[in-house]
Design a protein around this motif. Structure first.
Motif, PDB file in Angstrom:
ATOM      1  N   TYR A 103      13.563 -84.233  55.574  1.00 26.15           N
ATOM      2  CA  TYR A 103      14.589 -83.721  56.490  1.00 26.15           C
ATOM      3  C   TYR A 103      14.881 -82.237  56.257  1.00 26.15           C
ATOM      4  O   TYR A 103      15.819 -81.702  56.825  1.00 26.15           O
ATOM      5  N   TYR A 104      14.078 -81.598  55.424  1.00 24.89           N
ATOM      6  CA  TYR A 104      14.309 -80.188  55.101  1.00 24.89           C
ATOM      7  C   TYR A 104      14.309 -79.321  56.374  1.00 24.89           C
ATOM      8  O   TYR A 104      15.214 -78.516  56.588  1.00 24.89           O
ATOM      9  N   LYS A 105      13.302 -79.508  57.221  1.00 19.80           N
ATOM     10  CA  LYS A 105      13.211 -78.689  58.438  1.00 19.80           C
ATOM     11  C   LYS A 105      14.400 -78.926  59.358  1.00 19.80           C
ATOM     12  O   LYS A 105      14.903 -78.003  59.993  1.00 19.80           O
ATOM     13  N   LYS A 106      14.860 -80.174  59.425  1.00 19.02           N
ATOM     14  CA  LYS A 106      16.024 -80.474  60.267  1.00 19.02           C
ATOM     15  C   LYS A 106      17.261 -79.778  59.714  1.00 19.02           C
ATOM     16  O   LYS A 106      18.064 -79.223  60.462  1.00 19.02           O
ATOM     17  N   ARG A 107      17.421 -79.791  58.397  1.00 19.65           N
ATOM     18  CA  ARG A 107      18.558 -79.101  57.789  1.00 19.65           C
ATOM     19  C   ARG A 107      18.510 -77.599  58.099  1.00 19.65           C
ATOM     20  O   ARG A 107      19.515 -76.995  58.442  1.00 19.65           O
ATOM     21  N   LEU A 108      17.318 -77.012  57.976  1.00 23.50           N
ATOM     22  CA  LEU A 108      17.165 -75.591  58.289  1.00 23.50           C
ATOM     23  C   LEU A 108      17.539 -75.306  59.747  1.00 23.50           C
ATOM     24  O   LEU A 108      18.216 -74.321  60.036  1.00 23.50           O
ATOM     25  N   GLU A 109      17.077 -76.172  60.629  1.00 26.34           N
ATOM     26  CA  GLU A 109      17.379 -76.035  62.070  1.00 26.34           C
ATOM     27  C   GLU A 109      18.897 -76.036  62.300  1.00 26.34           C
ATOM     28  O   GLU A 109      19.432 -75.229  63.058  1.00 26.34           O
ATOM     29  N   ILE A 110      19.593 -76.947  61.630  1.00 30.34           N
ATOM     30  CA  ILE A 110      21.050 -77.050  61.778  1.00 30.34           C
ATOM     31  C   ILE A 110      21.729 -75.794  61.232  1.00 30.34           C
ATOM     32  O   ILE A 110      22.610 -75.227  61.878  1.00 30.34           O
ATOM     33  N   TYR A 138      19.041 -87.193  63.601  1.00 30.71           N
ATOM     34  CA  TYR A 138      20.321 -86.586  63.973  1.00 30.71           C
ATOM     35  C   TYR A 138      20.317 -86.200  65.440  1.00 30.71           C
ATOM     36  O   TYR A 138      19.377 -85.605  65.940  1.00 30.71           O
ATOM     37  N   ASP A 139      21.398 -86.542  66.122  1.00 26.55           N
ATOM     38  CA  ASP A 139      21.506 -86.334  67.557  1.00 26.55           C
ATOM     39  C   ASP A 139      21.816 -84.886  67.922  1.00 26.55           C
ATOM     40  O   ASP A 139      21.581 -84.460  69.032  1.00 26.55           O
ATOM     41  N   GLY A 140      22.385 -84.122  67.000  1.00 22.07           N
ATOM     42  CA  GLY A 140      22.684 -82.716  67.255  1.00 22.07           C
ATOM     43  C   GLY A 140      23.629 -82.512  68.418  1.00 22.07           C
ATOM     44  O   GLY A 140      23.387 -81.734  69.328  1.00 22.07           O
ATOM     45  N   ASP A 141      24.751 -83.233  68.396  1.00 27.10           N
ATOM     46  CA  ASP A 141      25.657 -83.287  69.548  1.00 27.10           C
ATOM     47  C   ASP A 141      26.727 -82.193  69.516  1.00 27.10           C
ATOM     48  O   ASP A 141      27.878 -82.419  69.790  1.00 27.10           O
ATOM     49  N   PHE A 142      26.340 -80.966  69.184  1.00 30.90           N
ATOM     50  CA  PHE A 142      27.314 -79.878  69.117  1.00 30.90           C
ATOM     51  C   PHE A 142      27.885 -79.516  70.478  1.00 30.90           C
ATOM     52  O   PHE A 142      28.856 -78.793  70.582  1.00 30.90           O
ATOM     53  N   ASP A 143      27.253 -79.997  71.549  1.00 31.18           N
ATOM     54  CA  ASP A 143      27.741 -79.649  72.882  1.00 31.18           C
ATOM     55  C   ASP A 143      28.820 -80.588  73.394  1.00 31.18           C
ATOM     56  O   ASP A 143      29.386 -80.364  74.451  1.00 31.18           O
ATOM     57  N   ASP A 144      29.071 -81.658  72.672  1.00 32.80           N
ATOM     58  CA  ASP A 144      30.121 -82.584  73.109  1.00 32.80           C
ATOM     59  C   ASP A 144      31.447 -81.860  73.204  1.00 32.80           C
ATOM     60  O   ASP A 144      31.747 -80.982  72.403  1.00 32.80           O
ATOM     61  N   ASP A 145      32.254 -82.257  74.163  1.00 30.77           N
ATOM     62  CA  ASP A 145      33.589 -81.667  74.256  1.00 30.77           C
ATOM     63  C   ASP A 145      34.378 -82.034  73.012  1.00 30.77           C
ATOM     64  O   ASP A 145      34.376 -83.191  72.589  1.00 30.77           O
ATOM     65  N   PRO A 146      35.060 -81.073  72.431  1.00 28.48           N
ATOM     66  CA  PRO A 146      35.877 -81.397  71.257  1.00 28.48           C
ATOM     67  C   PRO A 146      37.070 -82.254  71.651  1.00 28.48           C
ATOM     68  O   PRO A 146      37.488 -82.260  72.806  1.00 28.48           O
ATOM     69  N   SER A 205      25.890 -83.312  55.134  1.00 27.77           N
ATOM     70  CA  SER A 205      26.079 -84.552  54.371  1.00 27.77           C
ATOM     71  C   SER A 205      25.748 -85.779  55.229  1.00 27.77           C
ATOM     72  O   SER A 205      25.331 -86.812  54.708  1.00 27.77           O
ATOM     73  N   PHE A 206      25.900 -85.658  56.557  1.00 27.93           N
ATOM     74  CA  PHE A 206      25.477 -86.735  57.456  1.00 27.93           C
ATOM     75  C   PHE A 206      23.949 -86.873  57.409  1.00 27.93           C
ATOM     76  O   PHE A 206      23.419 -87.987  57.403  1.00 27.93           O
ATOM     77  N   ILE A 207      23.249 -85.744  57.338  1.00 21.32           N
ATOM     78  CA  ILE A 207      21.788 -85.782  57.198  1.00 21.32           C
ATOM     79  C   ILE A 207      21.414 -86.449  55.868  1.00 21.32           C
ATOM     80  O   ILE A 207      20.457 -87.213  55.801  1.00 21.32           O
ATOM     81  N   ILE A 256      20.868 -69.646  53.007  1.00 16.98           N
ATOM     82  CA  ILE A 256      20.124 -70.912  52.904  1.00 16.98           C
ATOM     83  C   ILE A 256      19.847 -71.233  51.434  1.00 16.98           C
ATOM     84  O   ILE A 256      20.043 -72.367  50.990  1.00 16.98           O
ATOM     85  N   ASN A 257      19.428 -70.229  50.672  1.00 15.46           N
ATOM     86  CA  ASN A 257      19.149 -70.443  49.243  1.00 15.46           C
ATOM     87  C   ASN A 257      20.388 -70.899  48.485  1.00 15.46           C
ATOM     88  O   ASN A 257      20.308 -71.701  47.569  1.00 15.46           O
ATOM     89  N   SER A 258      21.554 -70.406  48.903  1.00 15.62           N
ATOM     90  CA  SER A 258      22.793 -70.763  48.216  1.00 15.62           C
ATOM     91  C   SER A 258      23.148 -72.237  48.398  1.00 15.62           C
ATOM     92  O   SER A 258      23.931 -72.792  47.636  1.00 15.62           O
TER      93      SER A 258
END
Length: 196
Positions: free
Chosen positions: A39-46, A148-156, A133-135, A28-30
């Motif tokens: 949006y810091y907390k959202k970035r951390l969550e992602i 951010y919708d966080g749609d990682f579950d969408d079918d690829p 970068s979207f965030i 994370i530090n890197s």
């Protein structure tokens, strides 16, 4: 430091092993995140969702598949005292990167951004960088109060194995802008052609 090599057989596996060897906080530090950002907390969550292996691997590991879209939502009632859908859509059309589709469900709008051409990520970190970068984009246009919708579950999406392989992908006009926006509002479907 991190191994982002694309293997000949089409699977990207080295990065996963390398990133697991780096302590989460060091990783994370890197990334040099701004702790003062709203949006810091959202970035951390992602980042944690990627680090904890909660993101579908077929979005980036298999050369025949990639992510489908990247999405953000907004609450109509929280936007600039403008509660007419038409006014909000007009403002959305002024964004430098236009969504491919807008879904209207009651008081909520979902903006979906699809790439002009689907592509493969060279590595896991490239997928994460795109999302971060979207965030950045969402944060830059904070007046829309997008989240951010966080749609990682969408079918690829299934795509050609010969598609572009991109590294260090940013959410940009070159990759994501569109000439046509489909708007879905209850039982109405509208289409807007743009002159870019």
């Amino acid at each position: 430091m991190l191994n982002n090599n694309l293997e000949i057989n089409g699977l990207i596996s080295n990065f996963d092993e390398d990133v697991k060897r780096i302590p989460e906080q060091e990783f994370i530090n890197s990334l040099n995140l701004n702790k003062k950002s709203p949006y810091y907390k959202k970035r951390l969550e992602i980042i944690k969702s990627f680090n904890n292996d909660e993101v579908r691997r077929d979005h980036y590991e298999e050369l025949g598949m990639t992510f489908y879209k990247i999405s953000a939502r907004m609450d109509i009632n929280k936007y600039k005292n403008k509660h007419k859908k038409e006014d909000i859509i007009e403002d959305i059309l002024a964004l430098p990167i236009k969504p491919s589709s807008i879904w209207i469900d009651g008081n909520e709008l979902t903006l979906e951004f699809r790439p002009k051409e689907y592509f493969h990520f060279k590595s896991y970190i490239d997928y994460l960088k795109l999302v971060l970068s979207f965030i950045d984009f969402i944060e830059e246009y904070k007046e829309f109060k997008l989240y951010y919708d966080g749609d990682f579950d969408d079918d690829p999406e299934l795509i050609s194995k010969e598609s572009m392989i991109l590294s260090d992908v940013k959410f940009s006009k070159d990759i994501f802008d569109t000439n046509r926006i489909d708007i879905y509002d209850e039982d109405k479907v509208l289409m807007i052609e743009l002159n870019n």
